[in-house]
Design an enzyme around this catalytic site. Structure first.
Site, PDB file in Angstrom:
ATOM      1  N   SER B 132       0.835  -1.186   0.000  1.00 54.62           N
ATOM      2  CA  SER B 132       0.000   0.000   0.000  1.00 54.62           C
ATOM      3  C   SER B 132       0.883   1.254   0.000  1.00 54.62           C
ATOM      4  CB  SER B 132      -0.936  -0.047   1.203  1.00 54.62           C
ATOM      5  OG  SER B 132      -2.067   0.727   0.981  1.00 54.62           O
ATOM      6  N   ASP B 384      -8.223  -5.734  -6.137  1.00 54.75           N
ATOM      7  CA  ASP B 384      -7.900  -4.567  -5.319  1.00 54.75           C
ATOM      8  C   ASP B 384      -8.153  -3.277  -6.090  1.00 54.75           C
ATOM      9  OD1 ASP B 384      -6.872  -2.762  -3.535  1.00 54.75           O
ATOM     10  OD2 ASP B 384      -4.770  -3.339  -3.836  1.00 54.75           O
ATOM     11  N   HIS B 409      -6.210  -6.501  -1.601  1.00 56.12           N
ATOM     12  CA  HIS B 409      -5.119  -5.577  -1.261  1.00 56.12           C
ATOM     13  C   HIS B 409      -3.934  -6.324  -0.631  1.00 56.12           C
ATOM     14  CE1 HIS B 409      -3.744  -1.505  -0.971  1.00 56.12           C
ATOM     15  NE2 HIS B 409      -3.726  -1.450   0.333  1.00 56.12           N
TER      16      HIS B 409
END
Lengths: 450, 450
Positions: B132, B384, B409
């Site tokens: 991320s 994602d 994710h």
């Protein structure tokens, strides 16, 4: 695809307006906190008017050959680029934005702006060119912003003069070598001069004699002044080593061709009596400080242009740009002096209220571990003391070193001259060859995309 | 040369403590200034105690395989790394040092420190791993400090979610696709729900009915609250898309396996009457907000862990991290909303006294023009929504993309699980293969030096 042109970005100041890191060498060795210690004019009153000289260099020739646009970017906190006007150097709060990384970021924003606003510039390759500190910035810019410039020419860029990447004595050894090779007994005579000054200063009337012998504008009053005298003389030899060009020039001072040779004519006998030896030293200094013959006295507080950004560099030297210098009096012709970081740091704290971070430059720019980068030419003149901290051997196929025998501080960036040694002609043509290759590679990769 | 080990530097927070950029998506679309809008616990009173869960992920397996030491570096202004303690978020003066570049510099200084202080670490290669925002940092760290890490694994790193590098609608389109594919009429039912809420809210007693139907802890009082309700519901769908993992998990919330499939069981009929449709929406929301069945009411001000650094990210989103988001209600299942930078900037100014610099991230990190860098693996789960701003195609031989079908994710960074789809097993083995190659190349170049 439109016309194929190139933007040449000149980082910082070149030739006539170069921001050279020389103050640091001196500051490290001598008097860190002298202000206005450089002038390119003979000693003149403080009142002055600003004149501009149309001075062209290597970049104009390259620009013509590559059909490039030339952009000179002024470094923040130098020249007229003062973010807080007259308060810019007031305190460390106002100086907080003076770092090499901020300067690189400025260049990135500038290039984006130029590409956006100049018709036809959008898809053109950009090359970074710089000399001295500007050369370091050019190299670092290619390392950190490879998406912005296809390559960089880093002339006389001492990117390894930080931490312990090179021995602290190498700078002054090269200065010494320049003098040793420029005349018989020349470096020996200078080496003898320091103790001669010390001895004379201790005699009755010695300070007056020295003040007169050196034609000083302000007479020496104490041993501190004598130290300053020695520092000022050392600085003169250093500057001569930097500007030992093969033709008359006016970079730091108006000077004859091969000035060290001229200087060394006065310095051929280290065995004279102290007064006679020092009278010869004065003659030698006079070549540098009074080549025009106009000065009625020599001013120790001025050795090069004060416009070279002494304040900005002093702060940078006290934060990021910590270059260790030392002398031993054996491998060099100077009085022995160890590198003393603590003293350096204390001086910085006194002057700016900050402490230097000596490890940071190598942390952020990689020190000697830079082989993953590409397309940088590092050029160094063999006579230039800064070559000691420069990249003088190829690192990879695209991180290449060009050595210029008979070359002083970024001689390659100066204008063409009939007296240019063939070594610098060769260097320039190699540099252009590399630039052309970067541009070809750029267009090849552009074609591949479409 | 000593033992051959590797330092794996984990940039920012992974798995259970990941600093995910999801707040921004919502802030951009809904309510920029809601504080504490995330919780990983069921809605509970404000008083709480801190517990630590021993949570292992992919990195532990890699570390074992590569004989590496694992280092988790906490990002400044997150967790306990508060440079000014409780005053760290007081005003923009105290927040001035919260930038991605400062964070990268921290990592550089940390690595130097570790290499200096840990016996045997000095000459070991380091790999950066992150997911991320941490994935962006990992990629950027390799770009800016290639002398510090031999390569980077950037999992679910939306490095192209800035400027106009990707369409602003792509994020919500992927969310929508996840729902469309997880059950018949699922995304259609959600698309119908917004106008149903609007219609009901306008009826007499509509606000009370909605408050009761959604079991809200605080009843709706006006149309602003209704907007907040819509925002909170949208955020729930977004979060579900991020954590649509193939097994029970507890990343943002405790959830069943393939939670969107579970949710979509309630959302198979877009043609019901408004009240019945919204009762189904509540059932679906309840899967996310009350999987444990412990909550007596649903709290709109909490959707994920507040410990995910909401304040820090909010400030970063208001300075560097400007990610444009938009919806059109056609290619996605949300109410149409344009990207409005002016409004976004005004909100930032109100909250933090700063204005965002939307162009800066692409200026400093290169945007799509990053081909001169090497040794970065970009992995993205196809489910994602952040994959829309990620690198999903190879750029060069050493800047490679790994797509994980059926992956949400940074699924690849999570611990091994019996229900892992083969796609993620393949991704992980590819990632390790690349890491091993980087390490081999590192030692080969070391040998060459000596």
């Amino acid at each position: 695809m439109g016309r194929r042109t190139v933007l040449l970005l000149l980082l910082a100041f070149l030739t006539a307006r170069a921001a050279i890191p020389v103050p640091l060498a001196l500051r490290a060795l001598n008097n860190l906190h002298r202000s206005a210690s450089f002038t390119s004019r003979p000693a003149v009153p403080k009142k002055y008017t600003v004149h501009y000289l149309e001075q062209k260099g290597f970049m104009w020739d390259v620009a013509e050959e590559l059909k490039a646009m030339l952009v000179f970017a002024e470094h923040r906190y130098y020249g007229e680029s003062l973010p807080f006007g007259n308060n810019s150097f007031k305190d460390s709060t106002h100086l907080n934005y003076l770092t090499s990384e901020q300067a690189l970021a400025d260049f990135a924003v500038l290039i984006k702006h130029l590409k956006k606003t100049i018709p036809g510039a959008k898809n053109q390759p950009v090359i970074a060119i710089g000399g001295s500190y500007g050369g370091m910035l050019a190299a670092w810019f290619r390392m950190k912003y490879p998406h912005m410039v296809v390559g960089a020419l880093a002339a006389s860029a001492p990117i390894w003069n930080f931490g312990n990447l090179v021995p602290c004595g190498v700078f002054m050894e090269i200065v010494t070598t320049d003098f040793r090779k420029s005349g018989p007994n020349c470096s020996e005579t200078i080496r003898s001069s320091w103790s001669a000054i010390t001895r004379l200063a201790r005699t009755g009337g010695g300070l007056d004699w020295l003040s007169e012998a050196f034609h000083l504008c302000t007479p020496l009053r104490n041993s501190q002044d004598v130290q300053q005298l020695k520092g000022w003389i050392s600085e003169t030899w250093i500057n001569l080593a930097m500007v030992d060009y093969p033709y008359e020039s006016n970079f730091l001072q108006p000077l004859p061709a091969w000035p060290i040779k001229v200087v060394c004519k006065y310095l051929n006998n280290p065995s004279l009596s102290d007064p006679r030896l020092l009278q010869n030293i004065f003659q030698a200094l006079n070549v540098y400080h009074n080549y025009s013959g106009q000065a009625s006295c020599l001013n120790m507080s001025e050795t090069a242009t004060s416009s070279l950004g002494i304040q900005g560099w002093s702060y940078q030297a006290c934060t990021e740009m910590v270059m260790p210098f030392c002398t031993d009096g054996i491998n060099d012709m100077f009085e022995p002096r160890l590198w003393n970081f603590r003293e350096y740091s204390d001086d910085c704290f006194k002057q700016w209220g900050v402490r230097p971070r000596p490890a940071w430059i190598n942390t952020v720019y990689g020190g000697k571990n830079i082989s993953s980068h590409t397309n940088i030419v590092f050029s160094n003149g063999e006579l230039d003391p800064w070559s000691g901290g420069g990249v003088t051997k190829d690192i990879t196929d695209t991180l290449v070193a060009i050595i210029i025998p008979k070359g002083a501080h970024h001689l390659d960036l100066r204008a063409r001259n009939a007296f240019d040694p063939t070594t610098v002609l060769l260097a320039r043509s190699l540099e252009v060859k590399h630039m052309k290759q970067w541009i070809r590679d750029f267009y090849a990769s552009q074609r591949k995309k479409h």
